[in-house]
Design a protein around this motif. Structure first.
Motif, PDB file in Angstrom:
ATOM      1  N   ALA A 137       0.822  -1.113  -0.078  1.00 23.39           N
ATOM      2  CA  ALA A 137       0.164   0.070   0.129  1.00 23.39           C
ATOM      3  C   ALA A 137       0.971   1.140   0.062  1.00 23.39           C
ATOM      4  O   ALA A 137       0.522   2.310  -0.813  1.00 23.39           O
ATOM      5  CB  ALA A 137      -0.850   0.183   1.283  1.00 23.39           C
ATOM      6  N   TYR A 138       1.923   1.330   0.884  1.00 22.44           N
ATOM      7  CA  TYR A 138       2.787   2.557   0.893  1.00 22.44           C
ATOM      8  C   TYR A 138       3.619   2.629  -0.239  1.00 22.44           C
ATOM      9  O   TYR A 138       3.614   3.739  -0.782  1.00 22.44           O
ATOM     10  CB  TYR A 138       3.492   2.228   2.161  1.00 22.44           C
ATOM     11  CG  TYR A 138       4.712   3.573   2.360  1.00 22.44           C
ATOM     12  CD1 TYR A 138       4.286   4.940   2.654  1.00 22.44           C
ATOM     13  CD2 TYR A 138       5.998   3.230   1.933  1.00 22.44           C
ATOM     14  CE1 TYR A 138       5.291   5.795   2.891  1.00 22.44           C
ATOM     15  CE2 TYR A 138       6.643   4.619   1.961  1.00 22.44           C
ATOM     16  CZ  TYR A 138       6.548   5.632   2.420  1.00 22.44           C
ATOM     17  OH  TYR A 138       7.360   6.837   2.344  1.00 22.44           O
ATOM     18  N   ARG A 139       4.232   1.604  -0.895  1.00 23.25           N
ATOM     19  CA  ARG A 139       5.022   1.353  -1.862  1.00 23.25           C
ATOM     20  C   ARG A 139       4.387   1.995  -3.363  1.00 23.25           C
ATOM     21  O   ARG A 139       4.902   2.644  -3.963  1.00 23.25           O
ATOM     22  CB  ARG A 139       5.793   0.304  -2.000  1.00 23.25           C
ATOM     23  CG  ARG A 139       6.707  -0.157  -1.028  1.00 23.25           C
ATOM     24  CD  ARG A 139       7.412  -1.182  -1.299  1.00 23.25           C
ATOM     25  NE  ARG A 139       6.770  -2.424  -1.175  1.00 23.25           N
ATOM     26  CZ  ARG A 139       6.537  -3.601  -2.226  1.00 23.25           C
ATOM     27  NH1 ARG A 139       6.917  -3.185  -3.286  1.00 23.25           N
ATOM     28  NH2 ARG A 139       5.711  -4.524  -1.820  1.00 23.25           N
ATOM     29  N   SER A 140       3.142   1.532  -3.298  1.00 27.75           N
ATOM     30  CA  SER A 140       2.468   1.867  -4.637  1.00 27.75           C
ATOM     31  C   SER A 140       1.596   3.250  -4.350  1.00 27.75           C
ATOM     32  O   SER A 140       1.555   3.997  -5.451  1.00 27.75           O
ATOM     33  CB  SER A 140       1.054   0.794  -4.720  1.00 27.75           C
ATOM     34  OG  SER A 140       0.381   0.740  -3.550  1.00 27.75           O
ATOM     35  N   ARG A 141       1.356   3.745  -3.288  1.00 29.58           N
ATOM     36  CA  ARG A 141       0.388   4.892  -3.042  1.00 29.58           C
ATOM     37  C   ARG A 141       1.155   6.166  -3.197  1.00 29.58           C
ATOM     38  O   ARG A 141       0.789   7.126  -3.336  1.00 29.58           O
ATOM     39  CB  ARG A 141      -0.615   4.969  -1.989  1.00 29.58           C
ATOM     40  CG  ARG A 141      -1.810   3.534  -2.123  1.00 29.58           C
ATOM     41  CD  ARG A 141      -2.640   3.740  -1.092  1.00 29.58           C
ATOM     42  NE  ARG A 141      -3.296   4.975  -0.924  1.00 29.58           N
ATOM     43  CZ  ARG A 141      -3.637   5.562   0.330  1.00 29.58           C
ATOM     44  NH1 ARG A 141      -3.341   5.048   1.226  1.00 29.58           N
ATOM     45  NH2 ARG A 141      -3.885   6.866   0.352  1.00 29.58           N
ATOM     46  N   VAL A 142       2.315   6.059  -2.445  1.00 26.50           N
ATOM     47  CA  VAL A 142       2.963   7.343  -2.061  1.00 26.50           C
ATOM     48  C   VAL A 142       3.669   8.028  -3.429  1.00 26.50           C
ATOM     49  O   VAL A 142       3.570   9.390  -3.258  1.00 26.50           O
ATOM     50  CB  VAL A 142       4.053   7.013  -0.837  1.00 26.50           C
ATOM     51  CG1 VAL A 142       5.196   6.413  -1.776  1.00 26.50           C
ATOM     52  CG2 VAL A 142       4.451   8.334  -0.171  1.00 26.50           C
ATOM     53  N   VAL A 143       3.838   7.230  -4.351  1.00 30.89           N
ATOM     54  CA  VAL A 143       4.135   7.778  -5.534  1.00 30.89           C
ATOM     55  C   VAL A 143       3.060   8.582  -6.368  1.00 30.89           C
ATOM     56  O   VAL A 143       3.360   9.415  -7.314  1.00 30.89           O
ATOM     57  CB  VAL A 143       5.109   6.899  -6.630  1.00 30.89           C
ATOM     58  CG1 VAL A 143       6.238   6.405  -5.602  1.00 30.89           C
ATOM     59  CG2 VAL A 143       4.265   5.849  -6.801  1.00 30.89           C
ATOM     60  N   ILE A 144       2.032   7.943  -5.992  1.00 29.76           N
ATOM     61  CA  ILE A 144       0.789   8.609  -6.861  1.00 29.76           C
ATOM     62  C   ILE A 144       0.233   9.732  -6.283  1.00 29.76           C
ATOM     63  O   ILE A 144      -0.332  10.647  -6.561  1.00 29.76           O
ATOM     64  CB  ILE A 144      -0.431   7.416  -7.114  1.00 29.76           C
ATOM     65  CG1 ILE A 144       0.647   6.304  -7.864  1.00 29.76           C
ATOM     66  CG2 ILE A 144      -1.480   8.064  -7.840  1.00 29.76           C
ATOM     67  CD1 ILE A 144      -0.402   5.231  -7.986  1.00 29.76           C
TER      68      ILE A 144
END
Length: 211
Positions: free
Chosen positions: A133-140
């Motif tokens: 969740a963190y790895r995918s969302r923080v960039v978006i």
């Protein structure tokens, strides 16, 4: 770019994390009973990474940068050498870059492919840092993710996301809190948390100082 693969993909607060924790505890118990590991030795290793290797190390780097302009400049130009000069080097901390928060830019670190992380400076990585969740969302949607950590930044502050790799890892240098001009380097280090050096929090204000 190649990464150091760590398959710890626990999600925030769900049953998967609880299941993983239970498995680790069961494995630890089994290995201890078979005499393959010693509990005291294991606890010593964990304590080293949690309290000695970091994140106290990183906090001292930040405190030095806050109090020593020459060191801050060196840290900006060659973080690996500057950090090593304080005796902090080793596993996954060989290639470092420091990024400095300012009123106009806030920095946050992620490893989108796995969980590259500077152990020698920040200690053990938190479970959420390795979560999908963190790895995918923080960039978006970095602002939304930061708000879920309780960090609400002014609209005038840009957010920049840095992606760690096996070749380069990042240390966020948070802004020095106001009202800390008379604090010692040790006292300043106590205001620096692991999360503030990842970028999901700010440095703490000293007791009695306003935010």
């Amino acid at each position: 770019m190649p990464h150091d693969h760590d398959h710890g993909d626990e999600d925030h607060g769900g049953s998967h994390l609880d299941e993983m924790t239970a498995r680790v505890m069961a494995l630890e118990t089994l290995l201890t009973r078979k005499g393959l590991i010693e509990r005291d030795a294991l606890e010593a290793i964990i304590d080293t990474y949690e309290t000695k290797v970091g994140p106290r190390n990183g906090a001292r780097v930040v405190a030095r940068a806050w109090t020593d302009d020459a060191f801050a400049s060196w840290l900006s130009e060659d973080a690996t050498a500057a950090i090593a000069s304080l005796g902090y080097t080793g596993r996954q901390g060989e290639h470092m870059r420091a990024v400095f928060n300012t009123p106009s830019q806030h920095n946050v670190v992620v490893c989108t492919l796995c969980s590259c992380y500077p152990w020698s400076v920040l200690g053990l990585p938190p479970a959420w840092y390795k979560s999908h969740a963190y790895r995918s969302r923080v960039v978006i949607e970095p602002r939304q993710v930061l708000s879920e950590f309780g960090l609400h930044l002014p609209e005038t502050t840009a957010v920049r996301v840095w992606d760690s790799t096996s070749e380069l890892r990042f240390l966020v240098v948070p802004e020095r809190p106001a009202g800390t001009e008379d604090l010692s380097e040790d006292d300043l280090a106590a205001l620096v948390s692991r999360d503030s050096m990842i970028g999901t929090a700010l440095a703490r204000f000293p007791e009695g100082a306003g935010a």
